[in-house]
Design a protein around this motif. Structure first.
Motif, PDB file in Angstrom:
ATOM      1  N   UNK A  72       0.947  -1.438   0.145  1.00  0.00           N
ATOM      2  CA  UNK A  72      -0.238  -0.267   0.336  1.00  0.00           C
ATOM      3  C   UNK A  72       0.709   1.376  -0.104  1.00  0.00           C
ATOM      4  N   UNK A  73       2.082   1.201   0.205  1.00  0.00           N
ATOM      5  CA  UNK A  73       3.449   1.806   0.300  1.00  0.00           C
ATOM      6  C   UNK A  73       2.273   2.352   1.461  1.00  0.00           C
ATOM      7  N   UNK A  74       2.587   2.705   2.380  1.00  0.00           N
ATOM      8  CA  UNK A  74       2.193   3.734   3.728  1.00  0.00           C
ATOM      9  C   UNK A  74       3.604   3.749   4.402  1.00  0.00           C
ATOM     10  N   UNK A 359     -17.186  16.349   5.372  1.00  0.00           N
ATOM     11  CA  UNK A 359     -16.059  15.652   6.439  1.00  0.00           C
ATOM     12  C   UNK A 359     -15.616  14.561   5.450  1.00  0.00           C
ATOM     13  N   UNK A 360     -15.829  13.819   4.921  1.00  0.00           N
ATOM     14  CA  UNK A 360     -14.796  12.639   4.121  1.00  0.00           C
ATOM     15  C   UNK A 360     -13.791  13.293   3.043  1.00  0.00           C
ATOM     16  N   UNK A 365      -8.697  15.560   1.469  1.00  0.00           N
ATOM     17  CA  UNK A 365      -8.030  16.821   0.705  1.00  0.00           C
ATOM     18  C   UNK A 365      -7.082  16.971   1.883  1.00  0.00           C
ATOM     19  N   UNK A 366      -7.277  16.649   2.866  1.00  0.00           N
ATOM     20  CA  UNK A 366      -5.988  16.938   3.836  1.00  0.00           C
ATOM     21  C   UNK A 366      -4.928  15.806   3.968  1.00  0.00           C
ATOM     22  N   UNK A 367      -4.973  14.730   3.269  1.00  0.00           N
ATOM     23  CA  UNK A 367      -4.352  13.827   3.490  1.00  0.00           C
ATOM     24  C   UNK A 367      -3.883  13.520   1.644  1.00  0.00           C
ATOM     25  N   UNK A 373      -5.864   9.189   1.472  1.00  0.00           N
ATOM     26  CA  UNK A 373      -5.402   8.928   0.152  1.00  0.00           C
ATOM     27  C   UNK A 373      -6.374   8.777  -0.587  1.00  0.00           C
ATOM     28  N   UNK A 374      -7.218   9.334  -1.366  1.00  0.00           N
ATOM     29  CA  UNK A 374      -8.021   8.963  -2.624  1.00  0.00           C
ATOM     30  C   UNK A 374      -8.596   7.891  -1.581  1.00  0.00           C
TER      31      UNK A 374
END
Lengths: 418, 210
Positions: A72-74, A359-360, A365-367, A373-374
């Motif tokens: 997942x590349x996190x 909220x989502x 957009x914050x992350x 993300x995504x």
């Protein structure tokens, strides 16, 4: 005029009480909406990104970390493994295919992944522009990376060391964009893909920078050799890769291979599906707490609706009696109060669902490069309909007793009270 | 005969029976029901409107036995055929003047009076869209009279309509009620202890506790 309009007029006649109840309810429902959406998309995304990967092999450490970093590349990678050992593993008869990954650099927070063309095939990547890399330092950008950076085929940039933004730059040799992928909504969207050689050479450079003893022509030659399109790159030195994505040849491999790797080598094997279900289990506690909070909010709002209607009923005894006098039946009064409760909760549920999506959207957009993300904020699930139905249920329960009390209003008693 | 009652009796639990004098009214006729408070005149009003069931006796309006109707039928009959005017206007506060009248119309399936012309007749046209809370007391009382009239009832029941009004306004309200009742050919019954009203309506009965 009709009953629905009348109940609406009564609601808007006390905007503060109505507003507070709608808001309370919508907060509770917003939390549930967010949980629903996140759960749904996370699971989908997690499964989608791990499709075709039976096992991940990497340096010893936390198996979950290995999965998170390599699939997942996190998270951070657990370390590197000797390529020799990786090659030996790839020749095992239990293994159908291996894809080596070399991680360690990033561009503006987007990870640079050294791999071969099999990785593109694994995710069925489609090029919107250009083609795959052939030489070292040629890169292919994921759709999101391309969009955010504005890079086109032919542009160059240099990566930074480390997998998150803010480390020192590798400005000795720039990457050149040769291809851009179409958006697929999977993990590739946020990656910068290149050959393993590119990742090696970037780090060779920084290590040998001061010595500058290397032969210029040798250097040049090396940088323009074709890279490995499949399997492992060739090298005369002892090289390392970060991890291997493994596909089993047969179901038997699922039993034998992980045990073999974990006990006989310096590497560890982790199964994406197993680790992800473990992750969900861990997250489950937090989700449960949030869920609990949401239900408490909803119960409170149900109580709020009950109290608001009950209190308003006290002030409205006379109104109700007048309505009866001008021809309303008992049942119509019952309906009137029920409709107020239902209108209130309907509003609350619509607002709550909207709030949840907003909220989502804010969260996503914050992350931009992390776990959030995504996340698609504007996908609506059938389950959200249940939120509305559930809320209406709360409204119905909350207004039942007041409605019953309205039903029993005695005109004679009320009207003749002086 | 548009409206009459016969041998009306009513028993409050634990109290002695009330016997009410018979009433007979033609279209456009008015009647005062006088009596001290506690004399049972409010009870009589409730019986006439079908809001209370009598111990015995009958109430007949326009050929229909009012106290035999039940449930939704009684509600519908009440909305269509009986107009109420209370001591206080008791308008529905969240609604405008017009909406208050439309609400009364909603509960009746009968074609009533024209809303606009009724408002004009009661000099309320300029207030049609005003909030009820912005009305003066006199205006509010007129709106409540309009509400009683809008479905073109056969009987108008007024319960102490003048008790909170000064002489001039009291006179106006009674005058208005009488004129409108005549115009729509309804019977008018005013329950009151206000002796001022006697000057305008001579036909009266006295209710006394027996």
């Amino acid at each position: 005029m009709n009953l629905l309009k009348l109940s609406w007029k009564y609601l808007t006649h006390r905007p503060l009480t109505t507003g507070l109840n709608v808001f309370l309810l919508s907060l509770g429902l917003a939390i549930i909406t967010v949980l629903l959406l996140v759960q749904d998309q996370f699971e989908k995304k997690m499964t989608q990104d791990a499709e075709g990967i039976d096992l991940v092999v990497g340096a010893k450490g936390s198996p979950l970390q290995l999965i998170l970093s390599s699939v997942y590349h996190v998270d951070f990678p657990t370390g590197n493994i000797p390529m020799e050992e990786a090659i030996r593993l790839s020749r095992s008869r239990l293994v159908k295919q291996t894809i080596p990954l070399a991680l360690g650099d990033n561009f503006q927070g987007y990870r640079i992944v050294g791999t071969n063309h099999d990785y593109l095939t694994l995710y069925q990547a489609v090029f919107s522009e250009g083609e795959a890399w052939n030489e070292p330092f040629e890169v292919v950008l994921g759709a999101v990376v391309a969009e955010k950076s504005g890079f086109k085929v032919g542009d160059s940039f240099s990566g930074s060391h480390g997998i998150s933004e803010g480390s020192h730059d590798h400005d000795e040799h720039a990457f050149r964009v040769v291809g851009i992928l179409e958006p697929k909504g999977n993990v590739l969207d946020r990656l910068v893909l290149t050959s393993i050689e590119s990742v090696w050479f970037t780090h060779d450079e920084s290590e040998t920078k001061d010595e500058s003893s290397e032969n210029e022509s040798d250097h040049h030659e090396k940088f323009h050799q074709e890279v490995a399109k499949t399997g492992f790159p060739e090298s005369d030195q002892e090289r390392e890769v970060t991890s291997l994505l493994v596909q089993y040849r047969s179901p038997m491999a699922a039993v034998q291979l992980p045990r073999m790797i974990n006990s006989n080598t310096s590497m560890q094997a982790a199964s994406p599906s197993f680790e992800i279900s473990r992750l969900f289990e861990l997250l489950g506690v937090g989700v449960k707490i949030l869920e609990g909070l949401a239900y408490v909010l909803i119960i409170i709002s149900g109580l709020g609706i009950f109290i608001a209607l009950y209190n308003s009923l006290k002030e409205r005894r006379y109104d109700l009696a007048v309505l009866r006098a001008i021809g309303a039946s008992r049942f119509q009064l019952l309906l009137l109060i029920l409709m107020e409760g239902l209108a209130l909760t309907f509003l609350g549920s619509i607002l709550g669902i909207l709030l949840g999506h907003v909220f989502l959207a804010a969260l996503a957009s914050q992350n931009e490069t992390g776990v959030g993300a995504g996340l698609e904020a504007w996908i609506f699930l059938p389950a959200e309909l249940w939120i509305v139905i559930y809320a209406l249920g709360v409204g119905l329960v909350g207004s039942l007793l007041p409605a019953w009390s309205a039903y029993r209003t005695s005109i004679a008693d009320q009207l003749m009270k002086k | 005969m548009l409206f009459h009652t016969k041998d009306l009796q009513f028993a409050h639990p634990g109290q002695s029976d009330y016997h009410f004098p018979d009433i007979a009214l033609d279209a456009g006729e008015s009647l005062l029901v006088l009596g001290k408070s506690g004399s049972g005149k409010t009870t009589l009003l409730n019986l006439i409107a079908g809001l209370l069931a009598p111990k015995s006796g009958t109430v007949v309006l326009d050929g229909v036995e009012v106290n035999a109707l039940q449930g939704v039928k009684a509600d519908r009959f009440r909305g269509e055929n009986i107009g109420f005017v209370f001591q206080k206007p008791h308008l529905l506060a969240p609604l405008s003047v017009k909406e208050n009248l439309q609400m009364a119309r909603y509960f009746s399936k009968k074609k009533g009076l024209g809303l606009e012309s009724l408002l004009e007749e009661l000099s309320l046209t300029s207030k049609a869209n005003s909030s009820v809370s912005s009305l003066s007391e006199g205006e509010a009382q007129r709106v409540s009279i309009a509400r009683a009239l809008i479905n073109r009832p056969r009987l108008i029941l007024a319960d102490e309509p003048t008790s909170s009004l000064d002489d001039e306004n009291a006179h106006k309200v009674i005058d208005l009620l009488q004129k409108q009742a005549e115009k729509i050919e309804a019977a008018l019954i005013i329950v009151t202890h206000d002796q001022r009203v006697k000057d305008q309506i001579s036909n009266f009965i006295q209710v006394q506790p027996s």
